[in-house]
Structure formats: structure tokens, C-alpha cells
Write an enzyme that holds these catalytic residues in place. Structure first.
Site, PDB file in Angstrom:
ATOM      1  N   ASP A   1      26.489  62.079  -0.925  1.00 19.83           N
ATOM      2  CA  ASP A   1      26.306  60.660  -1.229  1.00 19.83           C
ATOM      3  C   ASP A   1      25.795  60.572  -2.659  1.00 19.83           C
ATOM      4  O   ASP A   1      24.604  60.775  -2.917  1.00 19.83           O
ATOM      5  CB  ASP A   1      25.301  60.040  -0.252  1.00 19.83           C
ATOM      6  CG  ASP A   1      25.048  58.567  -0.530  1.00 19.83           C
ATOM      7  OD1 ASP A   1      25.991  57.871  -0.942  1.00 19.83           O
ATOM      8  OD2 ASP A   1      23.900  58.123  -0.333  1.00 19.83           O
TER       9      ASP A   1
ATOM     10  N   GLU B   1      31.514  60.246  -1.016  1.00 22.89           N
ATOM     11  CA  GLU B   1      31.744  58.807  -0.840  1.00 22.89           C
ATOM     12  C   GLU B   1      32.300  58.214  -2.123  1.00 22.89           C
ATOM     13  O   GLU B   1      31.849  58.543  -3.225  1.00 22.89           O
ATOM     14  CB  GLU B   1      30.449  58.097  -0.455  1.00 22.89           C
ATOM     15  CG  GLU B   1      30.678  56.651  -0.073  1.00 22.89           C
ATOM     16  CD  GLU B   1      29.441  56.006   0.509  1.00 22.89           C
ATOM     17  OE1 GLU B   1      29.507  55.563   1.654  1.00 22.89           O
ATOM     18  OE2 GLU B   1      28.418  55.957  -0.191  1.00 22.89           O
TER      19      GLU B   1
ATOM     20  N   HIS C   1      19.646  58.705   1.723  1.00 25.19           N
ATOM     21  CA  HIS C   1      20.796  59.285   1.029  1.00 25.19           C
ATOM     22  C   HIS C   1      21.279  60.548   1.748  1.00 25.19           C
ATOM     23  O   HIS C   1      22.488  60.790   1.851  1.00 25.19           O
ATOM     24  CB  HIS C   1      20.452  59.592  -0.425  1.00 25.19           C
ATOM     25  CG  HIS C   1      19.936  58.391  -1.153  1.00 25.19           C
ATOM     26  ND1 HIS C   1      20.756  57.363  -1.570  1.00 25.19           N
ATOM     27  CD2 HIS C   1      18.685  58.032  -1.507  1.00 25.19           C
ATOM     28  CE1 HIS C   1      20.033  56.423  -2.157  1.00 25.19           C
ATOM     29  NE2 HIS C   1      18.768  56.804  -2.131  1.00 25.19           N
TER      30      HIS C   1
END
EC number: 3.1.21.10
Length: 169
Positions: free
Chosen positions: A11, A71, A143
Site C-alpha cells: 500500500d 494498489e 497501511h
């Protein structure tokens, strides 16, 4: 039946980049590790990107994943923040690619759909489902939990692709 596939989900973020590692063997999913790479807020941008690079490279060296998932960046109203996030995302893609891993990319809605069943949901729902799917998971930040969700999303997508290929044979 084959060997377990170790997947790192990433992430990306300039302040905090979450990472999460899972192993997949058939329908089995196992938590391996998760954490957060941090950069110094007051450091120059180039220094911060180096900190993210070095932190992720160390994790990949220790954990030896087979595949990576990152992502995709969404564009927000603050163009400067979006650009900085894009640079951090570049590091998040570069490190596993330099390690020889295939790097998959997933939109935030695809991650949510894979983990909670719908493309829209809040962080609490995602984190709760990560704990349901990976009961032994320990994560230090949201995260890291998001990174585990990204890894789970990749497991779902790679299994369905493998299934389609098996059917085609």
C-alpha cells in the site's frame, strides 16, 4: 498439490508504505508478516524515496516473496499530493520488479470487492475482514492492514486466472 505461493501486498504512501505478506496453497491462506516502512517527514523528497526503497528492498530480501501486488493510485483534489503518492508508488513497483517479481496492480475498489464482497466500503470493514480471513494477522498501522488486503485480492485474482487457464486446457 504444489508449493505455497508467497505474495507481498504493498500500500504505497510517501509517509508510510504498508506491506503485508501472505502464503496461498490451494484454498488455504496464511498470514506471514506485515508492517510499515516510514520516511522522515522533514527530509528532502529524494531522501524519503530512498528510505522507502531501502525499507522495501530489505523486506523483500528477508521474506523472499514470489509475487507482488500494489494498489493503484487514485487522483484526488490535491495535485501535489497525488504526484508525491505517484512517486512513492513508483518505488513500490520498482523494488519488487528489480527483485524479479511479477507486479500486479489493483484498483482500490477491486481490493474492497475481493475482501469485503463489495467495491465500496470503509477502512474498518476491510480491516475486520482481514482479521477474519487471517486470524493470526498482526499489523502496526492501517497501511499494513490495507497491504494485507491487497495481497488477499491478488490471491483471489490469481486463483481465478489459474482456474480459467485450467479449464481452457
Amino acid at each position: 498439490m504444489g508449493d505455497a505461493i508467497r505474495i507481498i501486498g504493498i500500500d504505497p504512501g510517501l509517509r508510510r508504505t504498508g506491506w503485508g505478506i501472505v502464503e496461498s496453497l490451494g484454498n488455504s491462506l496464511r498470514f506471514v508478516a506485515a508492517g510499515t516502512v516510514r520516511s522522515e517527514d522533514k527530509a528532502a523528497l529524494a531522501t524519503r524515496l530512498c528510505q522507502l526503497h531501502d525499507g522495501l528492498a530489505e523486506i523483500l530480501h528477508r521474506a523472499m516473496p514470489h509475487e507482488a501486488a500494489v494498489e493503484q493510485t487514485f487522483v484526488n483534489k490535491d495535485a501535489v499530493a497525488t504526484l508525491k503518492l505517484g512517486q512513492a508508488r513508483g518505488i513500490a513497483m520498482l523494488v519488487p520488479a528489480r527483485a524479479g517479481l511479477v507486479v500486479a496492480e489493483y484498483a482500490p475498489n477491486a481490493v474492497k470487492k475481493a475482501v469485503i464482497g463489495v467495491g465500496h466500503g470503509d477502512k474498518k470493514q476491510i480491516h475486520m475482514m482481514v482479521k477474519v480471513l487471517l486470524p493470526k494477522a498482526i499489523f502496526d498501522t492501517e497501511h499494513a492492514a490495507d497491504a494485507l488486503a491487497i495481497a488477499i485480492c491478488h490471491v483471489h485474482h490469481r486463483q481465478s486466472a489459474a482456474y480459467r487457464m485450467a479449464l481452457a486446457e
